[in-house]
Design a protein around this motif. Sequence first.
Motif, PDB file in Angstrom:
ATOM      1  N   LEU A   1      -3.423  17.236  25.688  1.00  0.00           N
ATOM      2  CA  LEU A   1      -3.621  18.675  25.859  1.00  0.00           C
ATOM      3  C   LEU A   1      -4.812  19.200  25.075  1.00  0.00           C
ATOM      4  CD1 LEU A   1       0.089  19.868  25.787  1.00  0.00           C
ATOM      5  CD2 LEU A   1      -1.369  19.471  27.778  1.00  0.00           C
ATOM      6  N   ILE A   2      -5.178  18.509  23.996  1.00  0.00           N
ATOM      7  CA  ILE A   2      -6.349  18.925  23.230  1.00  0.00           C
ATOM      8  C   ILE A   2      -7.278  17.731  23.017  1.00  0.00           C
ATOM      9  CG2 ILE A   2      -5.131  20.795  22.052  1.00  0.00           C
ATOM     10  CD1 ILE A   2      -5.182  19.046  19.511  1.00  0.00           C
ATOM     11  N   ILE A   3      -8.516  18.057  22.695  1.00  0.00           N
ATOM     12  CA  ILE A   3      -9.529  17.048  22.390  1.00  0.00           C
ATOM     13  C   ILE A   3      -9.915  17.212  20.925  1.00  0.00           C
ATOM     14  CG2 ILE A   3     -11.896  16.283  22.856  1.00  0.00           C
ATOM     15  CD1 ILE A   3     -11.466  17.486  25.715  1.00  0.00           C
TER      16      ILE A   3
ATOM     17  N   LYS B   1      -1.945  16.243  16.235  1.00  0.00           N
ATOM     18  CA  LYS B   1      -1.860  14.835  16.651  1.00  0.00           C
ATOM     19  C   LYS B   1      -0.994  14.684  17.894  1.00  0.00           C
ATOM     20  CE  LYS B   1      -2.830  12.775  12.208  1.00  0.00           C
ATOM     21  NZ  LYS B   1      -2.295  12.242  10.963  1.00  0.00           N
ATOM     22  N   GLU B   2       0.134  15.404  17.947  1.00  0.00           N
ATOM     23  CA  GLU B   2       1.016  15.332  19.113  1.00  0.00           C
ATOM     24  C   GLU B   2       0.338  15.919  20.344  1.00  0.00           C
ATOM     25  OE1 GLU B   2       4.809  17.084  18.127  1.00  0.00           O
ATOM     26  OE2 GLU B   2       5.246  15.542  16.618  1.00  0.00           O
ATOM     27  N   LEU B   3      -0.325  17.047  20.187  1.00  0.00           N
ATOM     28  CA  LEU B   3      -1.018  17.663  21.323  1.00  0.00           C
ATOM     29  C   LEU B   3      -2.145  16.770  21.829  1.00  0.00           C
ATOM     30  CD1 LEU B   3      -1.099  21.344  20.028  1.00  0.00           C
ATOM     31  CD2 LEU B   3       0.078  20.548  22.090  1.00  0.00           C
TER      32      LEU B   3
ATOM     33  N   ILE C   1      -2.193  26.214  21.240  1.00  0.00           N
ATOM     34  CA  ILE C   1      -2.835  26.254  22.556  1.00  0.00           C
ATOM     35  C   ILE C   1      -3.420  27.643  22.818  1.00  0.00           C
ATOM     36  CG2 ILE C   1      -2.416  26.108  25.056  1.00  0.00           C
ATOM     37  CD1 ILE C   1      -0.316  23.877  24.334  1.00  0.00           C
ATOM     38  N   TYR C   2      -2.674  28.678  22.455  1.00  0.00           N
ATOM     39  CA  TYR C   2      -3.156  30.053  22.622  1.00  0.00           C
ATOM     40  C   TYR C   2      -4.467  30.266  21.867  1.00  0.00           C
ATOM     41  CZ  TYR C   2      -3.674  35.030  21.809  1.00  0.00           C
ATOM     42  OH  TYR C   2      -4.193  36.296  21.712  1.00  0.00           O
ATOM     43  N   TRP C   3      -4.503  29.893  20.576  1.00  0.00           N
ATOM     44  CA  TRP C   3      -5.711  30.111  19.773  1.00  0.00           C
ATOM     45  C   TRP C   3      -6.891  29.317  20.303  1.00  0.00           C
ATOM     46  CZ3 TRP C   3      -6.561  34.209  17.228  1.00  0.00           C
ATOM     47  CH2 TRP C   3      -5.525  34.902  16.604  1.00  0.00           C
ATOM     48  N   LEU C   4      -6.639  28.095  20.750  1.00  0.00           N
ATOM     49  CA  LEU C   4      -7.734  27.299  21.312  1.00  0.00           C
ATOM     50  C   LEU C   4      -8.220  27.884  22.636  1.00  0.00           C
ATOM     51  CD1 LEU C   4      -6.620  23.669  20.430  1.00  0.00           C
ATOM     52  CD2 LEU C   4      -8.472  25.000  19.389  1.00  0.00           C
TER      53      LEU C   4
ATOM     54  N   SER D   1       8.827  19.787  26.943  1.00  0.00           N
ATOM     55  CA  SER D   1       8.661  18.707  25.974  1.00  0.00           C
ATOM     56  C   SER D   1       7.243  18.672  25.409  1.00  0.00           C
ATOM     57  CB  SER D   1       9.012  17.353  26.602  1.00  0.00           C
ATOM     58  OG  SER D   1       7.984  16.897  27.468  1.00  0.00           O
ATOM     59  N   LEU D   2       6.269  19.131  26.180  1.00  0.00           N
ATOM     60  CA  LEU D   2       4.877  19.143  25.708  1.00  0.00           C
ATOM     61  C   LEU D   2       4.570  20.328  24.801  1.00  0.00           C
ATOM     62  CD1 LEU D   2       2.919  18.123  28.921  1.00  0.00           C
ATOM     63  CD2 LEU D   2       3.592  16.667  27.011  1.00  0.00           C
ATOM     64  N   ILE D   3       5.261  21.444  25.010  1.00  0.00           N
ATOM     65  CA  ILE D   3       4.946  22.657  24.249  1.00  0.00           C
ATOM     66  C   ILE D   3       6.095  23.084  23.344  1.00  0.00           C
ATOM     67  CG2 ILE D   3       3.259  23.492  25.929  1.00  0.00           C
ATOM     68  CD1 ILE D   3       5.426  25.421  26.974  1.00  0.00           C
ATOM     69  N   ASP D   4       7.064  22.176  23.120  1.00  0.00           N
ATOM     70  CA  ASP D   4       8.215  22.534  22.299  1.00  0.00           C
ATOM     71  C   ASP D   4       7.817  22.720  20.844  1.00  0.00           C
ATOM     72  OD1 ASP D   4       7.749  19.932  21.516  1.00  0.00           O
ATOM     73  OD2 ASP D   4       9.852  19.376  21.473  1.00  0.00           O
TER      74      ASP D   4
END
Length: 116
Positions: free
Chosen positions: A71-73, A64-66, A33-36, A22-25
């Motif tokens: 998961l991101i800042i 915005k969802e991440l 996430i990969y690029w970051l 649900s977090l990475i769908d």
Amino acid sequence: MRDTCVPSGVKLKDTGFGYTLSLIDGKYKIIIIYWLAENKVMRHNELKRSIGTISFKTLSIMLKELEADGLIIRKEFPQVPPKVEYSLSERGLSLVPLLNMMCEWGEKNILSAQEG
């Protein structure tokens, strides 16, 4: 120790596996996430250029969802023009081993898929 992370009789969304999904769908979250993970800090347009096939609006929504999922800042700098940088949070960084395992699996299995 359990046999499976999705036991029968339990809804997928009620499992750890379902929660992770649900977090990475979606098509782009895991790519963001990969690029970051690769670049540590990136701006919106850098992410857009790196991904290539994502629209400005879709990238904004995914970011915005991440961020909402922790998961991101998002770091905003008070200047003109506005400057915003994105990076992985500690929680986001904890997904990097999962990305590494996906890469390793792909590298091991791409050859057998091409041979078959």
